[in-house]
Motif scaffolding. Structure first.
Motif, PDB file in Angstrom:
ATOM      1  N   ALA A 106       0.885  -1.185  -0.157  1.00 33.76           N
ATOM      2  CA  ALA A 106       0.085   0.039  -0.030  1.00 33.76           C
ATOM      3  C   ALA A 106       0.987   1.294   0.073  1.00 33.76           C
ATOM      4  CB  ALA A 106      -1.150   0.048   1.320  1.00 33.76           C
TER       5      ALA A 106
ATOM      6  N   GLY B  24      -4.455  -8.950   1.118  1.00 36.03           N
ATOM      7  CA  GLY B  24      -5.977  -8.642   1.898  1.00 36.03           C
ATOM      8  C   GLY B  24      -6.703  -9.738   1.771  1.00 36.03           C
TER       9      GLY B  24
ATOM     10  N   LYS C 110     -14.621  -0.714   4.352  1.00 33.63           N
ATOM     11  CA  LYS C 110     -13.130  -0.575   3.731  1.00 33.63           C
ATOM     12  C   LYS C 110     -13.048  -0.975   2.203  1.00 33.63           C
ATOM     13  CE  LYS C 110      -8.489  -2.218   4.070  1.00 33.63           C
ATOM     14  NZ  LYS C 110      -7.319  -2.799   4.949  1.00 33.63           N
TER      15      LYS C 110
ATOM     16  N   VAL D 144     -11.703   0.837  -0.960  1.00 31.61           N
ATOM     17  CA  VAL D 144     -10.731   0.286  -1.839  1.00 31.61           C
ATOM     18  C   VAL D 144     -11.091   0.227  -3.108  1.00 31.61           C
ATOM     19  CG1 VAL D 144      -9.273  -1.849  -1.996  1.00 31.61           C
ATOM     20  CG2 VAL D 144      -9.818  -0.604   0.198  1.00 31.61           C
TER      21      VAL D 144
ATOM     22  N   ALA E   7      -7.810   7.323  -0.656  1.00 26.29           N
ATOM     23  CA  ALA E   7      -7.132   6.321   0.203  1.00 26.29           C
ATOM     24  C   ALA E   7      -6.642   6.764   1.647  1.00 26.29           C
ATOM     25  CB  ALA E   7      -5.664   6.311  -0.677  1.00 26.29           C
TER      26      ALA E   7
ATOM     27  N   VAL F 242      -9.331   5.456   3.518  1.00 24.31           N
ATOM     28  CA  VAL F 242      -9.303   3.862   3.819  1.00 24.31           C
ATOM     29  C   VAL F 242      -8.382   3.719   4.995  1.00 24.31           C
ATOM     30  CG1 VAL F 242      -8.287   1.828   2.689  1.00 24.31           C
ATOM     31  CG2 VAL F 242      -9.553   3.439   1.280  1.00 24.31           C
TER      32      VAL F 242
ATOM     33  N   THR G  70      -9.040   1.655   8.258  1.00 24.37           N
ATOM     34  CA  THR G  70      -8.366   0.638   8.612  1.00 24.37           C
ATOM     35  C   THR G  70      -7.648   0.681   9.949  1.00 24.37           C
ATOM     36  OG1 THR G  70      -7.567   0.221   6.324  1.00 24.37           O
ATOM     37  CG2 THR G  70      -6.112  -0.633   7.919  1.00 24.37           C
TER      38      THR G  70
END
Length: 305
Positions: free
Chosen positions: A161, A215, A241, A245, A283, A286, A290
């Motif tokens: 990532a 993932g 999430k 994504v 992102a 995200v 996370t």
């Protein structure tokens, strides 16, 4: 709203500070990996005919690396503080019980010094960046020496990532910005951006593949059964999430297949710069989700016990 839902309904003992801790750690890693990947994989090939522009963009990227190293040090400090508070330990005891934190702090300090030197243009830039690059790899993969598959998969997932979004962030803020400035002649701006983006696309595609693989593995380890996706707060948060994504993947695909082929002019470079900014913004959200997710009790953990 996601954090409020998790805090209200999850059977978990964590706070907003815990989520902030994880977020700081993620962003710190992105801001360390991104500059190093940008410098070696994108900047030098794209700007090799314009040393002045390379120096400007390199110093800008190094400053992001400095921020990343400081955030990582803050994250380590938060980990030590938590251990001292929860287990009533002294500073020495907390560090002794978690030697990995000591190693992480030392290596991060080395990265900080290297990035700071590169930002200030002290000494040989390539040698300084080489030190930063080695330190970056140690920071990213220092936890891989283990027999626990989860401890192997998670660092690889975060590294992939970081290689994608972290490098994209540095390319936009340091690379494209420099290319579109007075450091380049007008006729050279579009081609310089095109070279960077073409190289980044290959990096992003590989990173995306690793992200999907790791993932899926992580989701299986944490859920164990498909029904946990809609019968647990962890699963519901994971769905949120995944939806975000998908948006990031869609924006990346749009930039790769619609925007990249049109590159070559200054105007097309500016358009891609805008759409890439949207990709980075989503992102960032995200990462917040996370940070919540890693603090939630995973259904698979209960089944394992």
């Amino acid at each position: 709203m996601i954090l409020a839902h998790a805090l209200l309904f999850a059977d978990a003992d964590f706070t907003v500070v815990d989520v902030a801790h994880e977020y700081v750690s993620f962003v710190g890693t992105f801001f360390i990996v991104g500059p190093a990947a940008f410098y070696f994989l994108l900047l030098r090939p794209a700007f090799r005919r314009n040393w002045d522009a390379m120096r400007v963009a390199g110093r800008s990227a190094a400053r992001i690396g400095v921020v990343g190293a400081l955030l990582r040090l803050l994250s380590i400090g938060m980990s030590v503080s938590t251990a001292m508070t929860q287990k009533e330990l002294s500073l020495v005891e907390a560090l002794t019980r978690r030697p990995s934190l000591v190693v992480g702090e030392i290596v991060t300090l080395i990265a900080l010094i290297a990035f700071a030197s590169a930002a200030a243009a002290y000494g040989d830039a390539l040698a300084t960046w080489a030190v930063a690059g080695v330190a970056t790899l140690v920071i990213a993969f220092r936890g891989l020496i283990t027999t626990d598959i989860e401890d192997v998969v998670n660092p690889i997932h975060v590294f992939a990532a970081s290689m994608w979004i972290g490098t994209l962030f540095v390319m936009v803020t340091s690379g494209i910005t420099t290319a579109l400035s007075g450091a380049f002649a007008t006729s050279d701006r579009g081609p310089a951006v095109a070279t960077m983006v073409n190289r980044f696309s290959t990096l992003a595609l590989w990173s995306a593949g690793v992200l999907v693989l790791t993932g899926v593995t992580t989701a299986y380890l944490h859920l164990r059964k498909l029904s946990a996706l809609w019968t647990s707060v962890y699963g519901e948060t994971l769905i949120v999430k995944l939806c975000l994504v998908v948006v990031v993947f869609w924006l990346g695909a749009y930039n790769n297949w619609r925007m990249k082929p049109a590159l070559g002019t200054e105007e097309s470079a500016r358009r891609l710069n805008r759409t890439a900014t949207y990709e980075i913004a989503v992102a960032a959200i995200v990462l917040i989700v996370t940070a919540v997710l890693v603090n939630l009790p995973a259904p698979g953990e209960h089944m394992a016990h």
